[in-house]
Motif scaffolding. Structure first.
Motif, PDB file in Angstrom:
ATOM      1  N   LEU A 179       0.831  -1.195   0.000  1.00  0.00           N
ATOM      2  CA  LEU A 179       0.000   0.000   0.000  1.00  0.00           C
ATOM      3  C   LEU A 179       0.871   1.252   0.000  1.00  0.00           C
ATOM      4  CD1 LEU A 179      -2.722  -0.933   2.667  1.00  0.00           C
ATOM      5  CD2 LEU A 179      -2.787  -1.275   0.182  1.00  0.00           C
ATOM      6  N   SER A 180       0.341   2.319  -0.570  1.00  0.00           N
ATOM      7  CA  SER A 180       1.024   3.610  -0.488  1.00  0.00           C
ATOM      8  C   SER A 180       1.168   3.999   0.980  1.00  0.00           C
ATOM      9  CB  SER A 180       0.220   4.674  -1.235  1.00  0.00           C
ATOM     10  OG  SER A 180       0.039   4.309  -2.582  1.00  0.00           O
ATOM     11  N   ALA A 181       2.222   4.743   1.272  1.00  0.00           N
ATOM     12  CA  ALA A 181       2.463   5.130   2.667  1.00  0.00           C
ATOM     13  C   ALA A 181       1.293   5.910   3.242  1.00  0.00           C
ATOM     14  CB  ALA A 181       3.748   5.954   2.748  1.00  0.00           C
ATOM     15  N   CYS A 182       0.663   6.723   2.407  1.00  0.00           N
ATOM     16  CA  CYS A 182      -0.432   7.548   2.904  1.00  0.00           C
ATOM     17  C   CYS A 182      -1.685   6.738   3.222  1.00  0.00           C
ATOM     18  CB  CYS A 182      -0.763   8.657   1.920  1.00  0.00           C
ATOM     19  SG  CYS A 182      -1.269   8.061   0.288  1.00  0.00           S
ATOM     20  N   LEU A 183      -1.750   5.494   2.733  1.00  0.00           N
ATOM     21  CA  LEU A 183      -2.911   4.642   3.020  1.00  0.00           C
ATOM     22  C   LEU A 183      -2.712   3.808   4.278  1.00  0.00           C
ATOM     23  CD1 LEU A 183      -3.782   3.305  -0.547  1.00  0.00           C
ATOM     24  CD2 LEU A 183      -5.043   5.015   0.777  1.00  0.00           C
ATOM     25  N   GLN A 184      -1.532   3.842   4.843  1.00  0.00           N
ATOM     26  CA  GLN A 184      -1.253   3.023   6.016  1.00  0.00           C
ATOM     27  C   GLN A 184      -1.469   3.785   7.315  1.00  0.00           C
ATOM     28  OE1 GLN A 184       2.371   0.637   5.624  1.00  0.00           O
ATOM     29  NE2 GLN A 184       2.404   1.124   3.439  1.00  0.00           N
ATOM     30  N   THR A 185      -1.848   5.042   7.185  1.00  0.00           N
ATOM     31  CA  THR A 185      -2.179   5.848   8.367  1.00  0.00           C
ATOM     32  C   THR A 185      -3.572   6.420   8.184  1.00  0.00           C
ATOM     33  OG1 THR A 185      -1.189   7.811   7.367  1.00  0.00           O
ATOM     34  CG2 THR A 185       0.229   6.455   8.772  1.00  0.00           C
ATOM     35  N   ALA A 186      -4.239   6.620   9.235  1.00  0.00           N
ATOM     36  CA  ALA A 186      -5.602   7.177   9.177  1.00  0.00           C
ATOM     37  C   ALA A 186      -5.590   8.607   9.686  1.00  0.00           C
ATOM     38  CB  ALA A 186      -6.549   6.315  10.002  1.00  0.00           C
ATOM     39  N   PRO A 187      -6.419   9.472   9.116  1.00  0.00           N
ATOM     40  CA  PRO A 187      -7.229   9.201   7.929  1.00  0.00           C
ATOM     41  C   PRO A 187      -6.440   9.489   6.660  1.00  0.00           C
ATOM     42  CG  PRO A 187      -7.763  11.347   8.778  1.00  0.00           C
ATOM     43  CD  PRO A 187      -6.702  10.791   9.711  1.00  0.00           C
ATOM     44  N   TRP A 235     -14.479  -0.363   7.674  1.00  0.00           N
ATOM     45  CA  TRP A 235     -13.305  -1.138   8.093  1.00  0.00           C
ATOM     46  C   TRP A 235     -12.001  -0.342   8.130  1.00  0.00           C
ATOM     47  CZ3 TRP A 235     -16.606  -3.607   4.344  1.00  0.00           C
ATOM     48  CH2 TRP A 235     -17.457  -4.563   4.912  1.00  0.00           C
ATOM     49  N   GLY A 236     -12.012   0.897   7.838  1.00  0.00           N
ATOM     50  CA  GLY A 236     -10.800   1.690   7.911  1.00  0.00           C
ATOM     51  C   GLY A 236     -10.022   1.695   6.607  1.00  0.00           C
ATOM     52  N   THR A 237      -9.007   2.554   6.570  1.00  0.00           N
ATOM     53  CA  THR A 237      -8.303   2.826   5.322  1.00  0.00           C
ATOM     54  C   THR A 237      -7.540   1.635   4.745  1.00  0.00           C
ATOM     55  OG1 THR A 237      -8.120   5.176   5.825  1.00  0.00           O
ATOM     56  CG2 THR A 237      -6.529   4.272   4.258  1.00  0.00           C
ATOM     57  N   PRO A 238      -6.659   0.950   5.496  1.00  0.00           N
ATOM     58  CA  PRO A 238      -5.877  -0.133   4.870  1.00  0.00           C
ATOM     59  C   PRO A 238      -6.747  -1.249   4.293  1.00  0.00           C
ATOM     60  CG  PRO A 238      -4.873   0.530   6.944  1.00  0.00           C
ATOM     61  CD  PRO A 238      -6.215   1.190   6.898  1.00  0.00           C
ATOM     62  N   ASP A 239      -7.742  -1.696   5.075  1.00  0.00           N
ATOM     63  CA  ASP A 239      -8.611  -2.763   4.574  1.00  0.00           C
ATOM     64  C   ASP A 239      -9.451  -2.285   3.401  1.00  0.00           C
ATOM     65  OD1 ASP A 239      -7.654  -4.602   6.320  1.00  0.00           O
ATOM     66  OD2 ASP A 239      -9.443  -4.730   7.579  1.00  0.00           O
ATOM     67  N   ALA A 240      -9.848  -1.033   3.412  1.00  0.00           N
ATOM     68  CA  ALA A 240     -10.625  -0.502   2.287  1.00  0.00           C
ATOM     69  C   ALA A 240      -9.787  -0.498   1.011  1.00  0.00           C
ATOM     70  CB  ALA A 240     -11.099   0.917   2.611  1.00  0.00           C
ATOM     71  N   ALA A 241      -8.518  -0.146   1.132  1.00  0.00           N
ATOM     72  CA  ALA A 241      -7.640  -0.145  -0.045  1.00  0.00           C
ATOM     73  C   ALA A 241      -7.471  -1.560  -0.592  1.00  0.00           C
ATOM     74  CB  ALA A 241      -6.284   0.450   0.318  1.00  0.00           C
ATOM     75  N   ARG A 242      -7.315  -2.524   0.315  1.00  0.00           N
ATOM     76  CA  ARG A 242      -7.131  -3.906  -0.143  1.00  0.00           C
ATOM     77  C   ARG A 242      -8.423  -4.463  -0.738  1.00  0.00           C
ATOM     78  NH1 ARG A 242      -2.148  -5.215   1.359  1.00  0.00           N
ATOM     79  NH2 ARG A 242      -1.280  -4.326   3.266  1.00  0.00           N
TER      80      ARG A 242
END
Length: 563
Positions: free
Chosen positions: A133-141, A182-189
């Motif tokens: 994942l992009s670094a910006c997607l591994q932190t919320a928001p 489900w939050g950012t990381p799971d949404a990206a996946r």
């Protein structure tokens, strides 16, 4: 990480697909799915310029612009290797599984059966969990700009082209919906998982540019994908994509240069191995489905079987890619390439095992081109004996692109009485008995079986022999109903020399290459003039140049518009 809690959420998202893609998948008369085991259509004898019935009709047709290959605008379902190569762009360090999306080689490209869909779902879930994942997607928001950039990157890798604005909007909507729960990381996946299953990933389009006429040219992205998958079973690499992006790929000199570059890659060599596996009918031998009798052929061990296949595929690909040989060299060469890994094969065939990969000459008269290789002669035989049917059909259909009609009524019943009960009869004696006792079968069998008698010097495991059941082998063979090749031949080398020098065989080989590269299911008997042009009218065109000409032919980049 696994995403089991997202399974129920993904189904409606994946089914929604990206705008426009699902509509393309239901277009009228889509082409059949590309499949490695689809049979080569055959050219009838009257349709082969320069080698058919002797009529002047073929030449007249070609001069009039007829007999050309025309392919419809279509969608092509990616094969298992092609989808795996596409998916690998998400995470090169995690090899994707090679899936079979359909068991039916003639299935519509719009159809993926339920079992394949489930396997695809599971593999998409696994790959999404492994996608960096992009670094910006591994932190919320994470803001929408970060998500959109990530989606653009994933889409370009999977769709093999930039996303449209509508596709980006839809995928971003998936991300937002999942992020709420489900939050950012799971949404990206989850978004990656859905994109892996959309038609834009699973299919490649050959719909072409907007056109008011009957024909249209492939877009730059479509042409790049067609070339890349044709030669490497993988999406376009960076140089090919750059030529598509700058608009130069359709220029013949650029297209030839890109194709020549790709032919030098290991992926192209691997795909050509699959081409020759299919052309030479080695599939059942390679898979182990065809097993030789240990009683009849004790020297043909599993090690020899694997080494024989490797020898043939190495020889064929080297002749095409490295030696720049023509079809005559492929069909008449007395040499091969053996290394220390083929020691068992070398000993079984009476050769001294080489200590390094070397060009090796077979003993005089014992081998004559790729047809007489141990692997091919073994594949075109029964577990315990030779087969005039298998070898004859290969010569008739595989090398000459001749057709065999449907059996006449009652042929099955007639053939049951055609078996000679003499256990010591030679293959020729068995054939003569069959001719006399099953006359209803002769309208077809008398065409393709007699030429195979010329190959009786090679037994059912591909070993050279001079006797059959203790009796000298009579290798005289008759060819008829082909036109230029009709006549009597003393033995296998004489017949193979004649085939190798014929326009009929050159056109047939060119037709096979064209079908393989373009993954078309249009019967090739409708395009004899295209095949003749690709083969080269002087008979001296190397096989690699025939391949390149197939990519440069108008039929490769032109599609008939769908009403």
């Amino acid at each position: 990480m696994p995403l089991p809690h997202l399974r129920s959420a993904l189904v409606p998202l994946a089914l929604a697909a990206l705008p426009g893609c699902m509509g393309l998948a239901t277009m009228n008369a889509p082409a059949p799915a590309a499949a490695d085991d689809a049979p080569f259509p055959a050219l009838p004898p009257q349709s082969a310029p320069g080698g058919g019935s002797g009529s002047s009709e073929p030449a007249n047709r070609c001069a009039a612009g007829e007999g050309r290959l025309h392919l419809p605008a279509r969608l092509l379902l990616l094969t298992g290797p092609q989808l795996a190569a596409t998916s690998a762009r998400l995470s090169p360090t995690q090899p994707p599984k090679v899936l079979t999306l359909t068991d039916d080689a003639a299935a519509s490209t719009a159809a993926i059966d339920e079992l394949s869909a489930q396997a695809l779902f599971d593999e998409a879930e696994r790959l999404a969990a492994l996608t960096p994942l992009s670094a910006c997607l591994q932190t919320a928001p994470a803001d929408d700009a970060c998500a959109a950039s990530f989606i653009d990157d994933v889409g370009r890798r999977l769709f093999r082209r930039p996303l449209s604005s509508d596709e980006r909007t839809t995928a971003l909507g998936w991300f937002r919906q999942a992020r709420t729960q489900w939050g950012t990381p799971d949404a990206a996946r989850l978004t990656v998982q859905a994109m892996l299953q959309t038609p834009a990933t699973l299919y490649r389009t050959e719909l072409g540019l907007p056109s008011n006429g009957a024909a249209t040219q492939l877009t730059a992205e479509e042409l790049a994908s067609a070339v890349a998958f044709a030669l490497t079973d993988a999406p376009p690499d960076a140089p090919l994509q750059a030529a598509a992006d700058d608009g130069t790929l359709a220029t013949p000199s650029v297209l030839r240069a890109q194709a020549t570059r790709l032919l030098a890659t290991p992926a192209a060599r691997q795909k050509l191995r699959r081409f020759f596996t299919r052309l030479l009918r080695l599939e059942s031998l390679a898979s182990g489905e065809l097993q030789k009798s240990a009683t009849a052929f004790p020297a043909f061990t599993d090690a020899v079987r694997h080494q024989a296949i490797e020898e043939t595929l190495r020889f064929a690909t080297r002749e095409l890619l490295d030696e720049h040989a023509g079809l005559p060299e492929l069909l008449t060469a007395s040499h091969t390439w053996l290394g220390p890994d083929e020691a068992d094969l070398a000993r079984a065939m009476g050769l001294e095992p080489p200590t390094s990969l070397s060009r090796v000459s077979w003993p005089k008269a014992q081998r004559h081109g790729v047809v007489t290789h141990p692997s091919v002669m073994s594949a075109l035989a029964k577990p315990d004996r030779t087969s005039l049917t298998l070898r004859g059909l290969f010569l008739w259909e595989g090398l000459l692109c001749q057709t065999v009609g449907a059996p006449p009524p009652g042929a099955a019943a007639s053939s049951t009485g055609g078996t000679n009960r003499d256990p010591d009869a030679t293959t020729r004696q068995n054939f003569e008995y069959f001719q006399q006792s099953a006359p209803g079968c002769q309208s077809c069998h008398s065409l393709f079986m007699p030429p195979a008698l010329a190959l009786e010097r090679w037994d059912g495991a591909g070993a050279y022999r001079t006797t059959d059941h203790g009796r000298p082998i009579d290798t005289r063979a008759t060819v008829r109903s082909t036109g230029a090749l009709d006549g009597e031949y003393a033995d296998g080398p004489a017949l193979l020399d004649a085939i190798a020098g014929s326009a009929l065989a050159r056109d047939c080989f060119a037709a096979h290459l064209s079908q393989w590269l373009s993954t078309h299911q249009v019967p090739l008997q409708q395009a004899p003039c295209t095949a003749s042009d690709l083969a080269g009218h002087d008979g001296a065109r190397p096989m690699d140049q025939v391949l390149l000409e197939a990519l440069l032919d108008p039929s490769f980049a032109t599609r008939e518009a769908v009403p």
